[in-house]
Motif scaffolding. Sequence first.
Motif, PDB file in Angstrom:
ATOM      1  N   MET A  41     -14.320  -2.969   2.237  1.00  0.00           N
ATOM      2  CA  MET A  41     -13.965  -4.438   1.629  1.00  0.00           C
ATOM      3  C   MET A  41     -13.493  -4.737   0.238  1.00  0.00           C
ATOM      4  SD  MET A  41     -14.487  -6.470   4.105  1.00  0.00           S
ATOM      5  CE  MET A  41     -13.377  -5.347   5.031  1.00  0.00           C
ATOM      6  N   LEU A  55     -13.928   6.279   2.223  1.00  0.00           N
ATOM      7  CA  LEU A  55     -13.865   4.886   2.844  1.00  0.00           C
ATOM      8  C   LEU A  55     -14.944   4.516   3.753  1.00  0.00           C
ATOM      9  CD1 LEU A  55     -11.976   2.444   3.803  1.00  0.00           C
ATOM     10  CD2 LEU A  55     -11.193   3.708   5.896  1.00  0.00           C
ATOM     11  N   ALA A  56     -15.471   3.233   3.635  1.00  0.00           N
ATOM     12  CA  ALA A  56     -16.830   3.021   4.343  1.00  0.00           C
ATOM     13  C   ALA A  56     -16.484   1.590   5.060  1.00  0.00           C
ATOM     14  CB  ALA A  56     -17.999   2.730   3.815  1.00  0.00           C
ATOM     15  N   GLY A  57     -16.620   0.482   4.416  1.00  0.00           N
ATOM     16  CA  GLY A  57     -16.340  -0.755   5.149  1.00  0.00           C
ATOM     17  C   GLY A  57     -14.929  -1.002   4.604  1.00  0.00           C
ATOM     18  N   ARG A  87     -11.062  11.049   9.926  1.00  0.00           N
ATOM     19  CA  ARG A  87     -12.294  10.662  10.237  1.00  0.00           C
ATOM     20  C   ARG A  87     -13.142  11.836  10.618  1.00  0.00           C
ATOM     21  NH1 ARG A  87     -12.979   6.449  15.209  1.00  0.00           N
ATOM     22  NH2 ARG A  87     -11.879   5.073  13.963  1.00  0.00           N
ATOM     23  N   MET A  95       0.779  -1.170  -0.204  1.00  0.00           N
ATOM     24  CA  MET A  95       0.005   0.088  -0.129  1.00  0.00           C
ATOM     25  C   MET A  95       0.737   1.198   0.153  1.00  0.00           C
ATOM     26  SD  MET A  95      -2.925   0.944   2.699  1.00  0.00           S
ATOM     27  CE  MET A  95      -3.789  -0.773   3.071  1.00  0.00           C
ATOM     28  N   ALA A 146       1.815   5.286   0.850  1.00  0.00           N
ATOM     29  CA  ALA A 146       1.630   5.904   2.236  1.00  0.00           C
ATOM     30  C   ALA A 146       0.206   6.708   1.991  1.00  0.00           C
ATOM     31  CB  ALA A 146       2.785   6.598   2.326  1.00  0.00           C
ATOM     32  N   LEU A 147      -0.224   6.938   2.804  1.00  0.00           N
ATOM     33  CA  LEU A 147      -1.773   7.820   2.857  1.00  0.00           C
ATOM     34  C   LEU A 147      -1.933   8.437   4.181  1.00  0.00           C
ATOM     35  CD1 LEU A 147      -3.564   5.821   4.253  1.00  0.00           C
ATOM     36  CD2 LEU A 147      -4.167   4.722   2.010  1.00  0.00           C
ATOM     37  N   ASN A 148      -3.116   9.200   4.302  1.00  0.00           N
ATOM     38  CA  ASN A 148      -3.441   9.822   5.636  1.00  0.00           C
ATOM     39  C   ASN A 148      -4.656   9.524   5.725  1.00  0.00           C
ATOM     40  OD1 ASN A 148      -0.949  11.617   6.126  1.00  0.00           O
ATOM     41  ND2 ASN A 148      -1.554  12.470   3.914  1.00  0.00           N
ATOM     42  N   TYR A 149      -4.990   9.089   6.921  1.00  0.00           N
ATOM     43  CA  TYR A 149      -6.425   8.860   7.371  1.00  0.00           C
ATOM     44  C   TYR A 149      -7.017  10.053   8.006  1.00  0.00           C
ATOM     45  CZ  TYR A 149     -10.034   6.435  10.239  1.00  0.00           C
ATOM     46  OH  TYR A 149     -11.214   5.944  10.826  1.00  0.00           O
ATOM     47  N   VAL A 209      -9.761  -1.397   0.630  1.00  0.00           N
ATOM     48  CA  VAL A 209      -8.330  -1.598   1.284  1.00  0.00           C
ATOM     49  C   VAL A 209      -7.665  -2.809   0.469  1.00  0.00           C
ATOM     50  CG1 VAL A 209      -7.446  -2.595   3.439  1.00  0.00           C
ATOM     51  CG2 VAL A 209      -9.206  -1.031   3.564  1.00  0.00           C
ATOM     52  N   PRO A 210      -8.286  -3.813  -0.046  1.00  0.00           N
ATOM     53  CA  PRO A 210      -7.621  -4.717  -0.888  1.00  0.00           C
ATOM     54  C   PRO A 210      -6.971  -4.301  -2.088  1.00  0.00           C
ATOM     55  CG  PRO A 210      -9.591  -5.879   0.032  1.00  0.00           C
ATOM     56  CD  PRO A 210      -9.772  -4.373   0.280  1.00  0.00           C
ATOM     57  N   ASN A 216     -19.762  -8.093   8.050  1.00  0.00           N
ATOM     58  CA  ASN A 216     -19.689  -7.276   9.207  1.00  0.00           C
ATOM     59  C   ASN A 216     -19.042  -5.860   9.126  1.00  0.00           C
ATOM     60  OD1 ASN A 216     -20.746  -9.106  10.939  1.00  0.00           O
ATOM     61  ND2 ASN A 216     -18.944 -10.067  11.613  1.00  0.00           N
ATOM     62  N   LEU A 217     -18.514  -5.719   7.866  1.00  0.00           N
ATOM     63  CA  LEU A 217     -17.744  -4.449   7.605  1.00  0.00           C
ATOM     64  C   LEU A 217     -18.278  -3.864   6.418  1.00  0.00           C
ATOM     65  CD1 LEU A 217     -13.917  -4.742   8.212  1.00  0.00           C
ATOM     66  CD2 LEU A 217     -15.519  -3.690   9.790  1.00  0.00           C
ATOM     67  N   ASP A 275     -12.844   8.527   6.152  1.00  0.00           N
ATOM     68  CA  ASP A 275     -13.631   7.348   7.033  1.00  0.00           C
ATOM     69  C   ASP A 275     -15.016   7.794   7.373  1.00  0.00           C
ATOM     70  OD1 ASP A 275     -14.580   5.059   7.882  1.00  0.00           O
ATOM     71  OD2 ASP A 275     -12.903   4.884   9.455  1.00  0.00           O
TER      72      ASP A 275
END
Lengths: 158, 268
Positions: free
Chosen positions: B32, B28-30, B8, B1, B3-6, B35-36, B105-106, B50
Amino acid sequence: MAKVEIKVNGVRHARNVEDRTLLANFLREELGLTGTHVGCDTSQCGCCTVHVNGRAVKSCSMLAIQANGAEVLTIEGLAKNGKLHPVQRAFSECHGLQCGFCTPGMIMATVGLLKDQPNPTEEEIIHGLEGNLCRCTGYINIVKAVKRSAKLLRGGKR
Amino acid sequence: MYALNYVRPKSLAEAAKFLASHPEAKLLAGGMTLVPTLKQRLARHSHLVDIAQLRELRGIEVKDGKLAIGAATRHHDVAISAAVKKAIPALAELAGLIGDPQVRNLGTLGGSVANNDPAADYPAAVLGLSATVVTTKREIAADDFFRGMFATALEEGEIIKRIVFPVPKRAAYAKFHHPASGYAMAGVFVVVTAQGVRVAVTGAGPGVFRWKAAETALAKSLKPAALDGAALKVDDFNEDIHVDRAYRANLVRVMAKRAVAKLAARGR
């Protein structure tokens, strides 16, 4: 860098990590909890399954920072006072494993499954473990172990 | 991956503002799919915004014959919702067939619909049920929303808030899933309303689509056999390592028949 604070198996941990750090790597490398395995690393195999706020997730497909402030349960957190969790005991008694690599994920997924369905049918067990692969193909005993787990949990016996 | 900044954000307005001033940021939500995808370095974003925990995007509500589901509602929560099971049981069933339990679940409704993977399940329900996609900017009818492989009517910075499904008379979903990924190799959502029959197909073409010949055939006779002669255009169907076009076309017809057979058991 991000400050990640997570309660893991009841203990609060805070670490400064890169934002891109995966939860699986956070647990294994930052906290030394290597019971959570990384198998495929592409969210297929489920070896990295842990619970975040009570729900089973694949920790290789979630950033540690996404779990910021959450409660995480790993395979290391199941046994209490040196006594195996009923699901661990059932996997041991039924030999629900061959090489054992997938086992932590299988057990965490089973704990999650039985929370939703305390008395699953065989079909529900198979459907419920769809997110976990056993490359030894030892599914027969895994399904047996889940049935036994359900029985132990319902009986409340440890 | 890379580099990035998260980040919320605390509200939808804050998320929208952030996106507007950071063109390389991504919602970004779940995660699924996202991220992959990031792990494989197939995408690169300056920031992940997020929105999974925003209360404004959560919740399930039935009102005036319509079922509204917040965009950040998890697949698992839709699958087990008593309100969804009562209003549109096929939708709860569909949610319970997505991926696997850990994914459910996500993963979120809004994430799936915004991504519009040609083999995702939710787009078939949204198009089949003629739902409305409610965003931060407007309301978009399902027929105008899906624009082919991974493409939608969403503009830059536009965020899905909720999806509003009209409650049909009856609906059913049948899916042939890929055993490893859980994605649909063919999934067919059949809906009966006072206005007629709608049939939405996922997993087979470059994006979800309505099978209009099947709709016409089923409007005359709501039986599996009615689909035998329904024309199916397969020129743009997916061909891959798993199956060829003819095989997929057959899967679509068989799944459509199974869905119609299920309708009979779902009288109301």
